[in-house]
Design a protein around this motif. Structure first.
Motif, PDB file in Angstrom:
ATOM      1  N   THR A 108       1.016  -1.312  -0.021  1.00  0.00           N
ATOM      2  CA  THR A 108      -0.060  -0.102  -0.038  1.00  0.00           C
ATOM      3  C   THR A 108       0.816   1.299   0.015  1.00  0.00           C
ATOM      4  O   THR A 108       1.968   1.012   0.374  1.00  0.00           O
ATOM      5  CB  THR A 108      -0.877   0.082   1.200  1.00  0.00           C
ATOM      6  N   ALA A 136       1.183   2.689 -10.186  1.00  0.00           N
ATOM      7  CA  ALA A 136      -0.067   1.614 -10.392  1.00  0.00           C
ATOM      8  C   ALA A 136      -0.708   1.199  -8.991  1.00  0.00           C
ATOM      9  O   ALA A 136      -1.912   1.209  -9.013  1.00  0.00           O
ATOM     10  CB  ALA A 136       0.535   0.177 -10.828  1.00  0.00           C
ATOM     11  N   ILE A 137      -0.212   1.207  -8.007  1.00  0.00           N
ATOM     12  CA  ILE A 137      -0.571   1.014  -6.895  1.00  0.00           C
ATOM     13  C   ILE A 137      -1.466   2.213  -6.067  1.00  0.00           C
ATOM     14  O   ILE A 137      -2.437   2.151  -5.955  1.00  0.00           O
ATOM     15  CB  ILE A 137       0.473   0.673  -5.760  1.00  0.00           C
ATOM     16  N   GLN A 182      -2.661   4.205  -8.315  1.00  0.00           N
ATOM     17  CA  GLN A 182      -3.943   4.670  -9.045  1.00  0.00           C
ATOM     18  C   GLN A 182      -5.232   3.913  -8.468  1.00  0.00           C
ATOM     19  O   GLN A 182      -6.348   4.272  -8.373  1.00  0.00           O
ATOM     20  CB  GLN A 182      -3.674   4.030 -10.566  1.00  0.00           C
ATOM     21  N   LYS A 183      -4.811   2.716  -8.172  1.00  0.00           N
ATOM     22  CA  LYS A 183      -6.050   1.729  -7.504  1.00  0.00           C
ATOM     23  C   LYS A 183      -6.591   2.496  -6.142  1.00  0.00           C
ATOM     24  O   LYS A 183      -7.707   2.630  -5.866  1.00  0.00           O
ATOM     25  CB  LYS A 183      -5.459   0.397  -7.323  1.00  0.00           C
ATOM     26  N   GLU A 184      -5.444   2.498  -5.355  1.00  0.00           N
ATOM     27  CA  GLU A 184      -5.869   3.190  -3.841  1.00  0.00           C
ATOM     28  C   GLU A 184      -6.561   4.302  -4.103  1.00  0.00           C
ATOM     29  O   GLU A 184      -7.444   4.534  -2.974  1.00  0.00           O
ATOM     30  CB  GLU A 184      -4.470   3.205  -3.226  1.00  0.00           C
ATOM     31  N   LYS A 230      -8.455   5.786  -6.405  1.00  0.00           N
ATOM     32  CA  LYS A 230      -9.901   5.358  -6.732  1.00  0.00           C
ATOM     33  C   LYS A 230     -10.975   4.785  -5.498  1.00  0.00           C
ATOM     34  O   LYS A 230     -11.985   5.266  -5.348  1.00  0.00           O
ATOM     35  CB  LYS A 230      -9.989   4.333  -7.812  1.00  0.00           C
ATOM     36  N   LYS A 231     -10.112   3.918  -4.808  1.00  0.00           N
ATOM     37  CA  LYS A 231     -11.019   3.363  -3.737  1.00  0.00           C
ATOM     38  C   LYS A 231     -11.124   4.377  -2.749  1.00  0.00           C
ATOM     39  O   LYS A 231     -12.333   4.611  -1.934  1.00  0.00           O
ATOM     40  CB  LYS A 231     -10.137   2.290  -3.127  1.00  0.00           C
TER      41      LYS A 231
END
Length: 272
Positions: free
Chosen positions: A12, A68-69, A71-73, A75-76
């Motif tokens: 994370t 990349a990590i 980007q996902k985090e 959004k969440k």
């Protein structure tokens, strides 16, 4: 000074904002460790450093695939509510390895495409000027906070010999302002300075944050005392600057040239 660089794959990146940074939803550190190795850095006494078994400033972990990590985090996190980010709380995002690795730039690219509510970029490095294009894309959602603890280069060399020269930081503030980037000068932690300091800052910024060890190290100055910082003042015969009331001297000087609403004290100066 020899520095060991290791590549790490973090699970994370976004950490919950707590304590001094509780005004933020998250903090974000592109590296672990910092090669600027400032003598007074409170991170020296935090678990990330004390459990390492190597001197602070001699090692840096590079967080691979960070973009990349994030980007996902991101959004969440945004799905749950407003996201405000402090970058960085325990490393300088523009320390020398960033020239080559560009982890910080890759994270900024993610945020320029999917902006948080607010981003505070905290650094003491002139390298921050490289990313003016991305800060411009973030508009009023970003503030670059440049650490300028003193205007005296002899003092800078005594307390943080591996950090960038003061003149380069002041020039960077000028360039950021010219580019329309919201900025502030962070006199944090406050070091001995000349009477001219506030006048030097006046044409460069319309926001100054003043902080010291006693307000800003997260422990009322205890962590700093453990690092025997006082001896660095004694070596110069400047013990009067190492005192909970010393900041008032600089505050009074700032008030002579800045409107009071442009001067922030400690935590409030770092708030979103």
């Amino acid at each position: 000074m020899r520095i060991d660089y290791l590549t790490k794959q973090p699970k994370t990146l976004l950490n919950k904002g707590t304590g001094f940074l509780s005004g933020y939803s998250h903090s974000l550190n592109p590296y672990t460790g910092c090669s600027f190795a400032c003598s007074y850095c409170y991170v020296r006494k935090m678990p990330v450093s004390t459990f390492r078994g190597a001197e602070w400033g001699t090692w840096v972990d590079i967080k691979k695939d960070a973009a990349a990590i994030l980007q996902k985090e991101l959004k969440k996190a945004k799905a749950k509510g407003p996201v405000t980010i402090f970058m960085s709380s325990s490393t300088d995002p523009y320390q020398p390895i960033e020239h080559k690795e560009q982890i910080t730039r890759s994270l900024l690219e993610v945020m320029a495409d999917d902006p948080p509510e607010f981003l505070l970029m905290q650094t003491r490095s002139p390298l921050v000027r490289r990313d003016i294009d991305l800060f411009q894309r973030l508009g009023d959602k970003v503030r670059v906070s440049m650490t300028v603890e003193t205007d005296r280069e002899d003092i800078r060399k005594h307390f943080s010999p591996h950090a960038p020269p003061i003149s380069a930081r002041l020039k960077t503030l000028e360039l950021l302002a010219e580019a329309g980037i919201p900025t502030q000068a962070a006199i944090a932690p406050m070091l001995p300075s000349s009477e001219r300091f506030s006048e030097l800052l006046r044409p460069l910024v319309d926001r100054v944050c003043l902080d010291d060890y006693f307000m800003g190290d997260g422990s009322g100055g205890k962590r700093t005392r453990q690092m025997a910082i006082q001896s660095l003042y004694e070596q110069l015969g400047l013990e009067e600057w190492y005192h909970p009331s010393a900041y008032q001297k600089v505050y009074e000087r700032l008030k002579q040239v800045f409107p009071e609403e442009q001067i922030y004290i400690s935590q409030q100066g770092f708030e979103p």
